[in-house]
Scaffold this active site. Structure first.
Site, PDB file in Angstrom:
ATOM      1  N   GLY A  50       0.834  -1.192   0.000  1.00 46.20           N
ATOM      2  CA  GLY A  50       0.000   0.000   0.000  1.00 46.20           C
ATOM      3  C   GLY A  50       0.869   1.241   0.000  1.00 46.20           C
ATOM      4  O   GLY A  50       1.999   1.222   0.506  1.00 46.20           O
ATOM      5  N   GLN A  55       3.095   9.975   0.702  1.00 42.86           N
ATOM      6  CA  GLN A  55       4.387   9.300   0.858  1.00 42.86           C
ATOM      7  C   GLN A  55       5.323   9.543  -0.328  1.00 42.86           C
ATOM      8  O   GLN A  55       6.519   9.292  -0.222  1.00 42.86           O
ATOM      9  CB  GLN A  55       4.194   7.798   1.055  1.00 42.86           C
ATOM     10  N   CYS A  98       5.959  -0.076   7.182  1.00 43.95           N
ATOM     11  CA  CYS A  98       5.619   1.087   6.371  1.00 43.95           C
ATOM     12  C   CYS A  98       6.806   1.451   5.500  1.00 43.95           C
ATOM     13  O   CYS A  98       7.948   1.462   5.975  1.00 43.95           O
ATOM     14  CB  CYS A  98       5.246   2.248   7.290  1.00 43.95           C
ATOM     15  N   LEU A  99       6.546   1.780   4.251  1.00 48.73           N
ATOM     16  CA  LEU A  99       7.625   2.173   3.351  1.00 48.73           C
ATOM     17  C   LEU A  99       8.288   3.476   3.790  1.00 48.73           C
ATOM     18  O   LEU A  99       9.438   3.724   3.437  1.00 48.73           O
ATOM     19  CB  LEU A  99       7.090   2.297   1.918  1.00 48.73           C
ATOM     20  N   HIS A 140      -4.340   1.712   7.743  1.00 49.63           N
ATOM     21  CA  HIS A 140      -2.960   2.191   7.800  1.00 49.63           C
ATOM     22  C   HIS A 140      -2.751   3.300   6.771  1.00 49.63           C
ATOM     23  O   HIS A 140      -2.225   4.370   7.096  1.00 49.63           O
ATOM     24  CB  HIS A 140      -2.008   1.013   7.520  1.00 49.63           C
ATOM     25  N   GLU A 141      -3.167   3.062   5.541  1.00 51.94           N
ATOM     26  CA  GLU A 141      -2.970   4.047   4.477  1.00 51.94           C
ATOM     27  C   GLU A 141      -3.828   5.293   4.701  1.00 51.94           C
ATOM     28  O   GLU A 141      -3.385   6.408   4.429  1.00 51.94           O
ATOM     29  CB  GLU A 141      -3.249   3.429   3.097  1.00 51.94           C
ATOM     30  N   HIS A 144      -2.264   7.808   6.871  1.00 50.32           N
ATOM     31  CA  HIS A 144      -1.324   8.700   6.176  1.00 50.32           C
ATOM     32  C   HIS A 144      -2.026   9.964   5.685  1.00 50.32           C
ATOM     33  O   HIS A 144      -1.442  11.046   5.706  1.00 50.32           O
ATOM     34  CB  HIS A 144      -0.680   7.992   4.975  1.00 50.32           C
TER      35      HIS A 144
END
Length: 173
Positions: A50, A55, A98-99, A140-141, A144
């Site tokens: 995701g 991001q 997380c990226l 989660h996304e 952000h």
């Protein structure tokens, strides 16, 4: 399509962008679709499951996701202006990563089911039920989009430890 740089917590300028609340998408255009395609390519390259637009430095309400497992046919999904309509009282803990917080994982407790509404790649409105990994990933996304990282759900000590670990790993690289 092109791969974009993913913002990370170890960089103060990146962190300032990651903490921004994303603005709604005005219209689904070809430019927005190009951004979604770039985001998907970036996410696959990372690799991740995701990615929110913020991001990659675009603080707009846009998410891409693909929960297909290795060896399965890719199943990309696009979420424009997503909103959670309802959540279950039942929660589940899941080890998240997380990226933007590379190579750090920790348990986060979230509602186990959510109902959400969003626009897809074509701009059509969709109402969907999410549970399991899908529910974890979309929450989660969507965090952000509100300037919240998964480490913000952790104790201050664990959050600081995560950021320190990312900084050390980046310096060593």
């Amino acid at each position: 399509m092109s791969i974009r740089r993913i913002l990370t917590v170890d960089n103060a300028a990146d962190l300032a962008v990651l903490k921004k609340i994303s603005t709604p998408v005005e219209a689904v255009t070809d430019d927005l679709r190009r951004l979604m395609d770039d985001m998907l390519e970036t996410m696959y390259d990372a690799p991740g499951i995701g990615l929110a637009a913020v991001q990659v430095g675009e603080p707009i309400r846009l998410i891409v996701m693909d929960l297909a497992r290795e060896g399965e046919e890719p199943a990309p999904r696009y979420f424009i202006n997503p909103e959670i309509l309802s959540t279950s009282e039942e929660t589940q803990g899941y080890e998240e990563g997380c990226l933007s917080v590379p190579d750090y994982y920790d348990d986060v407790e979230r509602p186990s089911k959510v109902t959400l509404r969003y626009q897809n790649y074509q701009g059509e409105t969709v109402v969907d039920e999410a549970e399991g990994m899908y529910a974890v990933c979309i929450q989660h996304e969507m965090d952000h989009l509100e300037g919240v990282l998964f480490i913000d759900h952790l104790s201050r000590l664990r959050r600081d430890r995560a950021i320190t670990k990312v900084k050390k790993a980046r310096r060593a690289a």
